[in-house]
Design a protein around this motif. Structure first.
Motif, short mmCIF file in Angstrom:
data_model
loop_
_atom_site.label_atom_id
_atom_site.label_comp_id
_atom_site.label_asym_id
_atom_site.label_seq_id
_atom_site.Cartn_x
_atom_site.Cartn_y
_atom_site.Cartn_z
N LEU A 147 40.38 34.25 49.73
CA LEU A 147 41.12 35.38 49.31
C LEU A 147 42.29 34.97 48.40
O LEU A 147 42.66 35.71 47.43
CB LEU A 147 41.57 36.02 50.76
CG LEU A 147 42.34 37.33 50.47
CD1 LEU A 147 41.42 38.69 50.05
CD2 LEU A 147 42.88 37.87 51.92
N GLY A 148 42.93 33.62 48.73
CA GLY A 148 44.20 33.30 47.98
C GLY A 148 43.61 32.86 46.87
O GLY A 148 44.33 33.11 45.74
N VAL A 149 42.26 32.27 46.52
CA VAL A 149 41.69 31.90 45.20
C VAL A 149 41.69 33.18 44.38
O VAL A 149 42.07 33.20 43.31
CB VAL A 149 40.81 31.12 45.29
CG1 VAL A 149 40.12 30.97 44.02
CG2 VAL A 149 41.12 29.81 45.60
N CYS A 150 41.02 34.08 45.04
CA CYS A 150 40.83 35.56 44.08
C CYS A 150 42.07 36.08 43.99
O CYS A 150 42.31 36.64 42.68
CB CYS A 150 40.04 36.45 44.95
SG CYS A 150 38.29 35.54 45.13
N ALA A 151 42.98 35.91 44.56
CA ALA A 151 44.33 36.96 44.29
C ALA A 151 44.92 35.90 43.02
O ALA A 151 45.57 36.43 42.36
CB ALA A 151 45.51 36.67 45.44
N GLY A 152 45.26 34.65 43.14
CA GLY A 152 45.48 33.67 42.18
C GLY A 152 44.69 33.98 40.81
O GLY A 152 45.41 34.20 39.65
N TYR A 153 43.45 34.09 40.94
CA TYR A 153 42.50 34.43 39.78
C TYR A 153 42.90 35.77 39.35
O TYR A 153 43.04 35.82 37.95
CB TYR A 153 41.23 34.19 40.09
CG TYR A 153 40.23 34.33 38.96
CD1 TYR A 153 40.27 33.49 37.92
CD2 TYR A 153 39.67 35.54 38.62
CE1 TYR A 153 39.27 33.61 36.83
CE2 TYR A 153 38.86 35.96 37.48
CZ TYR A 153 38.58 34.89 37.03
OH TYR A 153 38.01 34.99 35.64
N ALA A 154 43.37 36.72 39.99
CA ALA A 154 43.38 38.08 39.59
C ALA A 154 44.81 37.92 38.80
O ALA A 154 44.91 38.58 37.69
CB ALA A 154 43.70 39.13 40.50
N ILE A 155 45.77 37.41 39.19
CA ILE A 155 46.99 37.27 38.38
C ILE A 155 46.78 36.43 37.11
O ILE A 155 47.29 37.05 35.94
CB ILE A 155 48.35 36.48 39.36
CG1 ILE A 155 48.44 37.33 40.48
CG2 ILE A 155 49.29 36.05 38.36
CD1 ILE A 155 49.37 36.58 41.37
N ILE A 156 45.91 35.33 36.99
CA ILE A 156 45.50 34.66 35.79
C ILE A 156 44.92 35.53 34.78
O ILE A 156 45.18 35.46 33.63
CB ILE A 156 44.88 33.43 36.23
CG1 ILE A 156 45.69 32.45 36.78
CG2 ILE A 156 44.47 32.71 34.80
CD1 ILE A 156 45.10 31.06 37.37
N PHE A 157 44.12 36.32 35.30
CA PHE A 157 43.34 37.14 34.38
C PHE A 157 43.90 38.40 33.95
O PHE A 157 43.98 38.71 32.76
CB PHE A 157 42.03 37.80 35.25
CG PHE A 157 41.27 38.77 34.65
CD1 PHE A 157 40.21 38.13 33.69
CD2 PHE A 157 41.32 40.11 34.60
CE1 PHE A 157 39.37 38.65 32.84
CE2 PHE A 157 40.32 40.78 33.83
CZ PHE A 157 39.42 40.10 32.73
N ALA A 158 45.19 38.78 34.65
CA ALA A 158 45.88 39.97 34.07
C ALA A 158 46.92 39.13 33.06
O ALA A 158 46.89 39.98 32.09
CB ALA A 158 46.58 40.40 35.34
N ILE A 159 47.20 38.10 33.33
CA ILE A 159 48.06 37.28 32.09
C ILE A 159 47.13 37.19 30.95
O ILE A 159 47.79 37.44 29.87
CB ILE A 159 48.82 36.11 32.95
CG1 ILE A 159 49.75 36.40 33.89
CG2 ILE A 159 49.45 35.33 31.48
CD1 ILE A 159 50.18 35.23 34.57
N TRP A 160 46.13 36.75 31.15
CA TRP A 160 45.17 36.64 29.96
C TRP A 160 44.86 37.80 29.20
O TRP A 160 45.02 37.82 27.99
CB TRP A 160 43.90 35.83 30.72
CG TRP A 160 42.96 35.78 29.23
CD1 TRP A 160 42.90 34.85 28.46
CD2 TRP A 160 41.72 36.43 29.16
NE1 TRP A 160 41.75 34.83 27.70
CE2 TRP A 160 41.05 36.01 28.22
CE3 TRP A 160 41.35 37.56 29.76
CZ2 TRP A 160 40.09 36.68 27.73
CZ3 TRP A 160 40.25 38.15 29.30
CH2 TRP A 160 39.53 37.63 28.28
N ALA A 161 44.44 38.76 29.90
CA ALA A 161 44.01 40.13 29.58
C ALA A 161 45.21 40.84 28.87
O ALA A 161 45.14 41.47 27.83
CB ALA A 161 43.20 40.74 30.36
#
Length: 153
Positions: free
Chosen positions: A11-25
């Motif tokens: 859950l923590g990795v997916c939340a961090g990944y969602a933030i990284i993906f939002a910054i990238w997109a």
């Protein structure tokens, strides 16, 4: 396997990944060279896979208290006097309450009880009458760790 710890790690990795993906997109993809979108997506998916793998590996480690008991606990052995199945788990093992007669060199034998997750491969080694290596907390003799893998080494 510690399912709640693994779930929290994923859950923590997916939340961090969602933030990284939002910054990238939202910002980075506009400033990258044309024709590299598929490589960026492959890199982001690889990052997610790597993050999930590392998180699950670290979450599956024993707790700090268990690692401390394994390294600083008193070595001894225990004879299994009784075993009562408590509950089936979802990963083909069985929580079993074990009544033990513990022996730690330098002290008198005493009785103890633990609940242990018995896998099918360990069932014969953890039968009534078997002797297994244990680690005992020197400050709390009720804190016991079975070490059934020690016989396999």
């Amino acid at each position: 396997m510690n399912h709640p710890r693994i779930f929290r790690a994923v859950l923590g990795v997916c939340a961090g990944y969602a933030i990284i993906f939002a910054i990238w997109a939202g910002w980075l993809v506009q400033h990258t060279p044309p024709g590299t979108l598929q490589y960026q997506i492959a890199g982001l998916l690889g990052l997610l896979g790597f993050g999930l793998g590392v998180a699950m590996m670290l979450a599956n480690r024993p707790t700090k208290a268990d690692r401390r008991l394994l390294t600083h606990g008193l070595e001894g052995w225990a004879r299994i006097e009784d075993a009562h199945p408590v509950q089936q788990t979802d990963h083909h093992s069985e929580l079993t309450e074990l009544q033990l007669q513990l022996t730690v060199p330098g002290s008198e034998s005493y009785s103890g009880r633990i609940v242990f997750d018995v896998t099918p491969i360990d069932r014969d080694r953890l039968a009534v009458g078997a002797v297994v290596p244990v680690r005992v907390d020197p400050h709390d003799r009720g804190r016991i760790m079975l070490c059934p893998d020690a016989g396999r080494l």
